[in-house]
Design an enzyme around this catalytic site. Sequence first.
Site, PDB file in Angstrom:
ATOM      1  N   LYS A  69      17.969  -9.721  10.391  1.00  0.00           N
ATOM      2  CA  LYS A  69      17.898 -10.905  11.256  1.00  0.00           C
ATOM      3  C   LYS A  69      18.605 -10.560  12.563  1.00  0.00           C
ATOM      4  CE  LYS A  69      18.665 -15.876  11.149  1.00  0.00           C
ATOM      5  NZ  LYS A  69      19.940 -16.098  11.840  1.00  0.00           N
ATOM      6  N   PRO A 102      20.004 -19.032   7.118  1.00  0.00           N
ATOM      7  CA  PRO A 102      21.380 -18.948   6.637  1.00  0.00           C
ATOM      8  C   PRO A 102      22.302 -19.636   7.636  1.00  0.00           C
ATOM      9  CG  PRO A 102      20.715 -16.866   7.633  1.00  0.00           C
ATOM     10  CD  PRO A 102      19.504 -17.751   7.641  1.00  0.00           C
ATOM     11  N   ASN A 158      12.324 -17.669  14.809  1.00  0.00           N
ATOM     12  CA  ASN A 158      13.418 -18.600  14.509  1.00  0.00           C
ATOM     13  C   ASN A 158      14.023 -19.124  15.812  1.00  0.00           C
ATOM     14  OD1 ASN A 158      16.844 -18.159  14.000  1.00  0.00           O
ATOM     15  ND2 ASN A 158      15.761 -19.837  13.031  1.00  0.00           N
ATOM     16  N   GLY A 159      14.441 -20.387  15.776  1.00  0.00           N
ATOM     17  CA  GLY A 159      15.164 -20.986  16.898  1.00  0.00           C
ATOM     18  C   GLY A 159      14.478 -22.217  17.451  1.00  0.00           C
ATOM     19  N   CYS A 197      25.141 -12.757  14.334  1.00  0.00           N
ATOM     20  CA  CYS A 197      26.298 -13.655  14.399  1.00  0.00           C
ATOM     21  C   CYS A 197      27.074 -13.456  15.704  1.00  0.00           C
ATOM     22  CB  CYS A 197      27.214 -13.425  13.197  1.00  0.00           C
ATOM     23  SG  CYS A 197      28.614 -14.555  13.217  1.00  0.00           S
ATOM     24  N   GLY A 247      16.713 -23.669  10.736  1.00  0.00           N
ATOM     25  CA  GLY A 247      18.078 -23.992  10.323  1.00  0.00           C
ATOM     26  C   GLY A 247      18.409 -25.438  10.631  1.00  0.00           C
ATOM     27  N   ARG A 248      18.853 -25.685  11.864  1.00  0.00           N
ATOM     28  CA  ARG A 248      19.339 -27.021  12.214  1.00  0.00           C
ATOM     29  C   ARG A 248      18.249 -28.084  12.094  1.00  0.00           C
ATOM     30  NH1 ARG A 248      21.276 -25.462  17.864  1.00  0.00           N
ATOM     31  NH2 ARG A 248      19.349 -24.251  17.588  1.00  0.00           N
ATOM     32  N   GLN A 288      22.648 -12.205   2.188  1.00  0.00           N
ATOM     33  CA  GLN A 288      22.845 -11.620   3.518  1.00  0.00           C
ATOM     34  C   GLN A 288      24.166 -10.855   3.598  1.00  0.00           C
ATOM     35  OE1 GLN A 288      23.731 -13.824   7.319  1.00  0.00           O
ATOM     36  NE2 GLN A 288      21.672 -13.129   7.852  1.00  0.00           N
TER      37      GLN A 288
END
Length: 338
Positions: free
Chosen positions: A143, A8, A203-204, A102, A227-228, A72
């Site tokens: 998350k 997301p 993730n990351g 976040c 994501g990116r 989410q």
Amino acid sequence: MPQIALAPMEGVVDYPLRTLLTRLGGIDSCVTEFVRVTNLTLPRKVFTRLCPELLAIKDISRTPSGTPVAVQLLGGNPEWIARNGRKVAQLGAAAVDINFGCPAKTVNRHDGGACLLQTPERVYNIIKATRDLVPADTPVSAKIRLGYSDRKPYLEIAQAAAEAGANRLTVHARSKADGYRPPAYWDCVGHINSLLNIPVVVNGDIWSVADYQRARAESGCTDVMIGRGLLSCPDLGLQIKASLAGQQYQPLTWLQVAALVREHYEVSKPLFPKKYLGNRLKQWLAHLKRHYPGAQLFFDKVKTLRTEAEIDACFHALLGPYLHEPYLPGPSTAARSD
Ligand SMILES: Cc1cc2nc3c(=O)[nH]c(=O)nc-3n(C[C@H](O)[C@H](O)[C@H](O)COP(=O)(O)O)c2cc1C
């Protein structure tokens, strides 16, 4: 088969981008941008605005190409997260995901996102209340990051999430204080994964097939969220799946990606006020330029442009005869040069 989730990303991974990237392939699930929950049950239109996939339900929310989309939620009040979770599950959400990662100041000041990681019992209470209220056939996932001011509490937080009944836990392998600075601490996710008996998703900083292999090896996780990496290289999921299957794959050229970018620009145009024209385009290009030198050149051309005619002319100059050609994945179109 190992799964790849599209991460997301608020203000970036919206309905048009989810539609496009999942149509391209290599992505098994997505998550909407976060829906902020305060102390009310939100009206249906708030959920369908961020997740139009809820409008064309056959079984659960899916992108037009059939990829499940979780909704989410973000907030600190267990009761209201739970009630909104139940509502969105009743609307057909493929899963209810709760944001504990976040880092934005405004979000944290309003008791949502990463600030909740400071008190694992709050993470527990929010997930527990939601799992209790959401119908059992809708998964509830969370998350998290590894901590708030440092990475020390990651096990405590992850265990709180699992004990509360989360069906799946995605871990962005950094603390809030780490921001987005490399490295990602995939080994900490490995520690979590070795102790929890629910699926853990790493993730990351997965930018390439090699990163994917390292992240999985270091974390021991079967599934990843990207994501990116998918924004800068839209067919990264296809590249990974091909490597898993031992198949040859011809990565997309910049011109093929540019055709996708133009399609996204056209679809997004009517969704935003004129004064924001091109904003989403520039945002995506800012990610793409990491991978494609051509995206950097194109970004430099369009970054100061404001009018539709100017931006259209740039696309015309770039794509020429391919301007109206629908994108076709596969080797037959891969022959075009950059
Ligand atoms: C612009 C931006 C917006 C994001 N918005 C969200 C969000 O709405 N919800 C969320 O859980 N994470 C959000 N994230 C975090 C990503 O989902 C992901 O955890 C992070 O980017 C690390 O993964 P990556 O290295 O694959 O990008 C956002 C990240 C960025 C850069």
